[in-house]
Design an enzyme around this catalytic site. Structure first.
Site, PDB file in Angstrom:
ATOM      1  N   ASN A   1     -31.658  60.912 130.265  1.00 34.84           N
ATOM      2  CA  ASN A   1     -31.254  59.512 130.467  1.00 34.84           C
ATOM      3  C   ASN A   1     -30.066  59.117 129.585  1.00 34.84           C
ATOM      4  O   ASN A   1     -29.110  58.513 130.058  1.00 34.84           O
ATOM      5  CB  ASN A   1     -32.434  58.573 130.212  1.00 34.84           C
TER       6      ASN A   1
ATOM      7  N   THR B   1       6.832  31.258 153.073  1.00 34.76           N
ATOM      8  CA  THR B   1       5.487  30.688 152.948  1.00 34.76           C
ATOM      9  C   THR B   1       4.998  30.594 154.384  1.00 34.76           C
ATOM     10  O   THR B   1       5.796  30.347 155.298  1.00 34.76           O
ATOM     11  CB  THR B   1       5.488  29.279 152.308  1.00 34.76           C
ATOM     12  N   HIS B   2       3.722  30.830 154.598  1.00 35.93           N
ATOM     13  CA  HIS B   2       3.149  30.878 155.953  1.00 35.93           C
ATOM     14  C   HIS B   2       3.868  31.916 156.824  1.00 35.93           C
ATOM     15  O   HIS B   2       3.920  31.779 158.045  1.00 35.93           O
ATOM     16  CB  HIS B   2       3.205  29.501 156.639  1.00 35.93           C
TER      17      HIS B   2
ATOM     18  N   GLU C   1      -0.115  51.862 155.309  1.00 37.04           N
ATOM     19  CA  GLU C   1      -1.242  51.466 156.171  1.00 37.04           C
ATOM     20  C   GLU C   1      -2.556  52.043 155.653  1.00 37.04           C
ATOM     21  O   GLU C   1      -3.586  51.372 155.640  1.00 37.04           O
ATOM     22  CB  GLU C   1      -1.026  51.955 157.602  1.00 37.04           C
TER      23      GLU C   1
ATOM     24  N   LYS D   1       8.900  56.937 167.414  1.00 37.06           N
ATOM     25  CA  LYS D   1       8.135  56.273 166.359  1.00 37.06           C
ATOM     26  C   LYS D   1       8.284  56.902 164.981  1.00 37.06           C
ATOM     27  O   LYS D   1       8.324  58.122 164.837  1.00 37.06           O
ATOM     28  CB  LYS D   1       6.643  56.274 166.715  1.00 37.06           C
TER      29      LYS D   1
ATOM     30  N   LYS E   1     -23.203  57.472 141.149  1.00 33.90           N
ATOM     31  CA  LYS E   1     -22.104  58.428 141.023  1.00 33.90           C
ATOM     32  C   LYS E   1     -21.171  58.491 142.218  1.00 33.90           C
ATOM     33  O   LYS E   1     -19.949  58.441 142.073  1.00 33.90           O
ATOM     34  CB  LYS E   1     -22.662  59.812 140.709  1.00 33.90           C
TER      35      LYS E   1
ATOM     36  N   SER F   1     -29.101  65.795 142.671  1.00 31.83           N
ATOM     37  CA  SER F   1     -27.756  65.209 142.592  1.00 31.83           C
ATOM     38  C   SER F   1     -26.692  66.272 142.300  1.00 31.83           C
ATOM     39  O   SER F   1     -25.508  65.943 142.206  1.00 31.83           O
ATOM     40  CB  SER F   1     -27.718  64.120 141.506  1.00 31.83           C
TER      41      SER F   1
ATOM     42  N   SER G   1       4.605  59.817 166.154  1.00 28.43           N
ATOM     43  CA  SER G   1       3.566  59.643 167.162  1.00 28.43           C
ATOM     44  C   SER G   1       3.563  60.866 168.059  1.00 28.43           C
ATOM     45  O   SER G   1       4.616  61.451 168.335  1.00 28.43           O
ATOM     46  CB  SER G   1       3.884  58.390 167.981  1.00 28.43           C
TER      47      SER G   1
ATOM     48  N   ASN H   1       6.097  55.878 161.724  1.00 29.44           N
ATOM     49  CA  ASN H   1       5.054  54.941 161.287  1.00 29.44           C
ATOM     50  C   ASN H   1       4.883  54.942 159.772  1.00 29.44           C
ATOM     51  O   ASN H   1       4.881  56.008 159.162  1.00 29.44           O
ATOM     52  CB  ASN H   1       3.723  55.292 161.951  1.00 29.44           C
TER      53      ASN H   1
ATOM     54  N   TYR I   1     -34.322  53.066 132.238  1.00 26.53           N
ATOM     55  CA  TYR I   1     -33.748  53.904 133.287  1.00 26.53           C
ATOM     56  C   TYR I   1     -34.632  53.954 134.529  1.00 26.53           C
ATOM     57  O   TYR I   1     -35.844  54.087 134.434  1.00 26.53           O
ATOM     58  CB  TYR I   1     -33.546  55.352 132.778  1.00 26.53           C
TER      59      TYR I   1
ATOM     60  N   GLN J   1     -29.123  57.111 139.768  1.00 26.99           N
ATOM     61  CA  GLN J   1     -28.459  58.331 140.237  1.00 26.99           C
ATOM     62  C   GLN J   1     -27.471  57.999 141.362  1.00 26.99           C
ATOM     63  O   GLN J   1     -26.519  58.730 141.601  1.00 26.99           O
ATOM     64  CB  GLN J   1     -29.516  59.329 140.718  1.00 26.99           C
TER      65      GLN J   1
HETATM   66  N1  ARG Z   1     -29.565  63.025 137.753  1.00 24.35           N
HETATM   67  C1  ARG Z   1     -30.031  61.917 137.031  1.00 24.35           C
HETATM   68  C2  ARG Z   1     -29.090  60.725 137.215  1.00 24.35           C
HETATM   69  O1  ARG Z   1     -28.033  60.937 137.660  1.00 24.35           O
HETATM   70  C3  ARG Z   1     -30.122  62.231 135.586  1.00 24.35           C
HETATM   71  C4  ARG Z   1     -31.124  61.440 134.821  1.00 24.35           C
HETATM   72  C5  ARG Z   1     -32.469  61.781 135.301  1.00 24.35           C
HETATM   73  N2  ARG Z   1     -33.483  61.263 134.484  1.00 24.35           N
HETATM   74  C6  ARG Z   1     -34.759  61.231 134.864  1.00 24.35           C
HETATM   75  N3  ARG Z   1     -35.606  60.743 134.044  1.00 24.35           N
HETATM   76  N4  ARG Z   1     -35.135  61.652 136.033  1.00 24.35           N
HETATM   77  O2  ARG Z   1     -29.404  59.589 136.946  1.00 24.35           O
END
Ligand code: ARG
Length: 462
Positions: A115, A160-161, A295, A288, A330, A28, A282, A290, A322, A327
């Site tokens: 964790n 309205t509408h 948007e 134009k 994120k 990660s 454009s 825009n 956990y 992971q």
């Molecule tokens: N990179 C992991 C996450 O974002 C960190 C925690 C990993 N823990 C584990 N027991 N593998 O969740």
């Protein structure tokens, strides 16, 4: 980013190296490097707590803290090469630290796990980001208040509408957006409050056998208190979902706002003008201009809803505690933070630059029999039941449609042919000003009420 095979802290029980693809697949670091400052902040608080409780010596703790501070400077000076084989930001930082300070670095992970570490980092991160987002939201709300005050008397058609309904003031319309955003502001504050409990100390899932002081670390990190239950602390990501729900509602509100800006800047409405710096041209049609910013914000609501759904889905059905599924929290979370922040910033910059075209709005309000309800109310004041008054006005409107005139453009004698109780004073209620001024109660469109609402809102916001 390097992928050279580094020694993994958990290598001990394994008899072969990780498959090269699996290493890439499970890493990660490509995205969680964004958490480096929170990871270092959490580690510094943890190291202080370890010395405070006598689990580490003061000397060891100080060496860890200095090492981490130096590392942070080097990360910010772009001197660090992250390693994919060290998987994530937590192991990268720990390994870099140990490489620099030696034995003491290996002791930092005493009494914690990745964790509780990652759960803490994300909360620290999101807490900061909620503050940044709330600041942009507040700027936008202040812009709306200024515009509402400036345009408290400016008359436009209310719809309205998407059909002309009754005259309203532009300031009143702006205050409707303000109200929605004010609730969004409150939702972010609620989410921040519920989230502000510290997972650190939950360790892998069950707590730790060291004599840690969780209140000490919680105070050092600005958390209200340690999380009550270790299993819950390391595993739930409801705060990310709650934030994303608030973010999705913000985007819903901005998309409705955006839609009106797009309509109002079109030649067909021509109610407002956006400055050139918020628009693009454009490549083929030279005429134009825009409204790209509204948007794009309207379009970006889609990814925020999608990210919310990703988070809900990744969380559902997970057994305690956990799981690596988490992971996956994120990227959707980061994307929501960025998207909602930038969308609010764009609107906060743009709103003070909106210029109205009062003549066009007035002309549009005059086109749609916007004061028909006022005529009905007038007849009710003369003693007619509302349903009969409605019928009488309907016939007057039909004449208006057939002869291409507004009610206010008819002769008194014509109006009297629909009902004998109509007198000269009817023209007071058929004017646009008469109509908006008459709605003079809390929440009504009268300029006086708009100004009072702005004053109340300013007091609440400060
Ligand atoms: N990179 C992991 C996450 O974002 C960190 C925690 C990993 N823990 C584990 N027991 N593998 O969740």
């Amino acid at each position: 980013m390097s992928d050279s095979n580094q020694h993994k802290p958990w290598q001990g029980r394994f008899s072969e190296a990780t498959d090269a693809f699996v290493e890439q697949f499970t890493a990660s670091i490509g995205f969680d490097q964004r958490l480096y400052a929170q990871d270092i902040r959490g580690s510094i608080a943890h190291a202080r707590m370890l010395a405070h409780t006598g689990i580490l010596t003061t000397h060891e703790s100080e060496s860890i803290i200095e090492g981490l501070q130096q590392l942070q400077r080097d990360i910010e000076d772009d001197k660090i090469d992250w390693s994919v084989s060290l998987e994530d930001i937590h192991m990268n930082i720990e390994s870099l630290l140990t490489g620099r300070i030696g034995e003491a670095g290996k002791k930092l992970h005493t009494g914690r796990s990745r964790n509780d570490q990652v759960a803490t980092d994300i909360r620290l991160y999101l807490r900061d980001q909620i503050d940044n987002i709330s600041a942009q939201l507040k700027r936008l709300m202040q812009g709306l208040l200024d515009l509402a005050e400036l345009e408290a008397c400016t008359i436009m058609p209310g719809f309205t509408h998407l059909q002309v309904a009754q005259p309203i003031t532009f300031g009143h319309h702006m205050m409707a957006w303000f109200e929605m955003l004010q609730r969004d502001y409150g939702r972010l504050a609620d989410c921040r409050k519920r989230m502000n409990q510290m997972p650190l100390g939950a360790a892998a899932l069950a707590g730790t056998s060291y004599p840690i002081d969780r209140q000490f670390s919680a105070d050092a990190l600005g958390f209200d208190k340690p999380c009550e239950n270790s299993l819950d602390a390391v595993s739930d990501r409801d705060f990310a979902i709650e934030f994303s729900s608030a973010a999705a509602l913000i985007m819903t509100h901005l998309s409705r706002f955006a839609e009106e800006l797009v309509l109002w800047t079109s030649a067909q409405f021509d109610f407002i003008e956006l400055p050139d710096r918020f628009c693009t041209g454009s490549s083929i049609m030279p005429q134009k201009k825009n409204p790209d910013v509204p948007e794009l914000v309207r379009g970006k609501s889609g990814r925020v809803y999608g990210n919310l759904f990703s988070l809900l889905t990744l969380m559902k059905g997970q057994a305690l505690a956990y799981n690596k599924d988490n992971q996956e929290d994120k990227e959707p979370l980061f994307d929501n933070v960025d998207t909602v922040h930038d969308s609010l910033m764009a609107f906060a910059d743009m709103v003070p630059a909106i210029r109205t075209r009062p003549d066009n709005m007035r002309a549009a309000a005059l086109q749609g029999f916007a004061t028909a309800t006022d005529l009905a109310d007038y007849l009710v004041r003369k003693g007619l039941p509302f349903r009969d008054a409605h019928e009488v006005v309907g016939r007057a409107v039909k004449l208006g449609v057939d002869s291409g005139r507004d009610l206010s453009e008819m002769h008194l004698s014509e109006l009297q042919s629909f009902h004998s109780s109509i007198e000269q004073d009817v023209f007071d209620v058929l004017t646009l000003e008469g109509s908006v001024n008459a709605r003079n109660h809390i929440g009504g469109t009268a300029p006086e009420q708009v100004r009072a609402a702005v004053t109340r809102a300013r007091q609440n916001l400060s």
